[in-house]
Design an enzyme around this catalytic site. Sequence first.
Site, PDB file in Angstrom:
ATOM      1  CG  HIS A  25      -1.649   1.235   0.869  1.00 50.36           C
ATOM      2  ND1 HIS A  25      -2.374   2.022   2.391  1.00 50.36           N
ATOM      3  CD2 HIS A  25      -2.301   1.362   0.325  1.00 50.36           C
ATOM      4  CE1 HIS A  25      -3.086   2.676   2.052  1.00 50.36           C
ATOM      5  NE2 HIS A  25      -3.026   2.589   0.849  1.00 50.36           N
ATOM      6  CD  GLU A  52      -2.974   2.718  -2.934  1.00 44.46           C
ATOM      7  OE1 GLU A  52      -4.459   2.956  -3.262  1.00 44.46           O
ATOM      8  OE2 GLU A  52      -1.807   2.347  -2.361  1.00 44.46           O
ATOM      9  CG  ASP A  54      -3.225   7.088  -2.921  1.00 39.44           C
ATOM     10  OD1 ASP A  54      -3.993   6.143  -3.108  1.00 39.44           O
ATOM     11  OD2 ASP A  54      -2.168   7.186  -1.845  1.00 39.44           O
ATOM     12  CG  HIS A  67      -3.164   9.688   0.673  1.00 36.65           C
ATOM     13  ND1 HIS A  67      -4.225  10.837   1.121  1.00 36.65           N
ATOM     14  CD2 HIS A  67      -3.962   8.590   0.715  1.00 36.65           C
ATOM     15  CE1 HIS A  67      -4.991   9.892   1.677  1.00 36.65           C
ATOM     16  NE2 HIS A  67      -5.458   8.514   1.224  1.00 36.65           N
ATOM     17  CD  GLU A 127      -6.787   5.835  -4.355  1.00 35.83           C
ATOM     18  OE1 GLU A 127      -6.711   5.136  -3.617  1.00 35.83           O
ATOM     19  OE2 GLU A 127      -7.434   6.590  -3.336  1.00 35.83           O
TER      20      GLU A 127
HETATM   21  O1  G3P Z   1      -6.404   1.893  -3.313  1.00 32.47           O
HETATM   22  C1  G3P Z   1      -7.067   1.448  -1.632  1.00 32.47           C
HETATM   23  C2  G3P Z   1      -6.551   2.566  -0.637  1.00 32.47           C
HETATM   24  O2  G3P Z   1      -5.859   3.273  -1.189  1.00 32.47           O
HETATM   25  C3  G3P Z   1      -7.981   3.779  -0.443  1.00 32.47           C
HETATM   26  O3  G3P Z   1      -7.628   4.783   0.578  1.00 32.47           O
HETATM   27  O4  G3P Z   1      -6.790   6.652   1.523  1.00 32.47           O
HETATM   28  O5  G3P Z   1      -4.981   4.754   1.442  1.00 32.47           O
HETATM   29  O6  G3P Z   1      -6.086   6.029  -0.575  1.00 32.47           O
HETATM   30  P1  G3P Z   1      -6.345   5.421   0.946  1.00 32.47           P
HETATM   31 MG    MG Z   2      -4.808   4.573  -2.013  1.00 36.77          MG
END
Ligand code: G3P
Ligand code: MG
Length: 273
Positions: A25, A52, A54, A67, A127
């Site tokens: 993540h 993953e 952002d 993010h 994302e």
């Molecule tokens: O993509 C899943 C997750 O990353 C969504 O929440 O706030 O960590 O971007 P966040």
């Molecule tokens: Mg995310």
Amino acid sequence: MAAGFSVLFDVMHTTLWPYPKIVAHRGGGALAPENTLAALRCGLAHGFHAVEFDVMLSRDAVPVLMHDEQFGRTVSGTGSVPASSAAELAALDAGGWFGSAFAGEPVPTYAQAAAFCREQAIWMNVELKPAAGFEGATGRVAAALTRQLFAAELAAAPVDPCTVPLFSSFSFDALLAARAAAPEIPRGYLVETIPPDWRARLQACAAVALHVNHEMLTPDLAQQIKEAGFGLFCYTVNDPVRAHTLLAWGVDGFCTDRIDLIGADFPPAAAAG
Ligand code: G3P
Ligand code: MG
């Protein structure tokens, strides 16, 4: 491109989740400053070939890894991403908040992150995290750039889905814009809570998977989603016991901050047996 799209579409519909199961993540989970190249290196050093992160647009419409729309948490100051140029963002310190060893780590562009992942054979769950008011633009620009960066992978016959990013987003508009700009790049619809019309929503943006907060998932919903023929991905799973439970429910994959506790090969062979 048309042939590549067709092959990718077929693969996606015969293999519900052709991607890695365990995903780091925000690059390196809790072990490195999120959404930086240092985080990607950290995830890789822990054996992760799935990540993953952002993506948000700068003022000059360059997709960057970030993010939060507003500064203050991972970069200091009072500005915001949509009010800053990519050059201004690149000059910010996105690592010092995490630890002095990471001080000076820049805000990377999506192109830089994608180049690293491509080179290291790391699959990307990208994302789309639009700043307010930039939902369509974020989907459109990220999709167009991804098509350009992964032209060779998208032209392969058959396309190996793990060589092409998967877009995910809480923003339905960003997904629709991504679909319009580059339909051949697959999408996952990301939700906190599964809405009653999840099936229609997935169909409307031609998503291949539903991505959901694992705390909001039930075994019954998991079964319905799998039976409907969609991939099922959860965020953000940091407890190995919970991870076992979700996989037993039929969850295809999840991202984790605890890349130290939940390895890329989770569940380890002994536990799986
Ligand atoms: O993509 C899943 C997750 O990353 C969504 O929440 O706030 O960590 O971007 P966040
Ligand atoms: Mg995310």
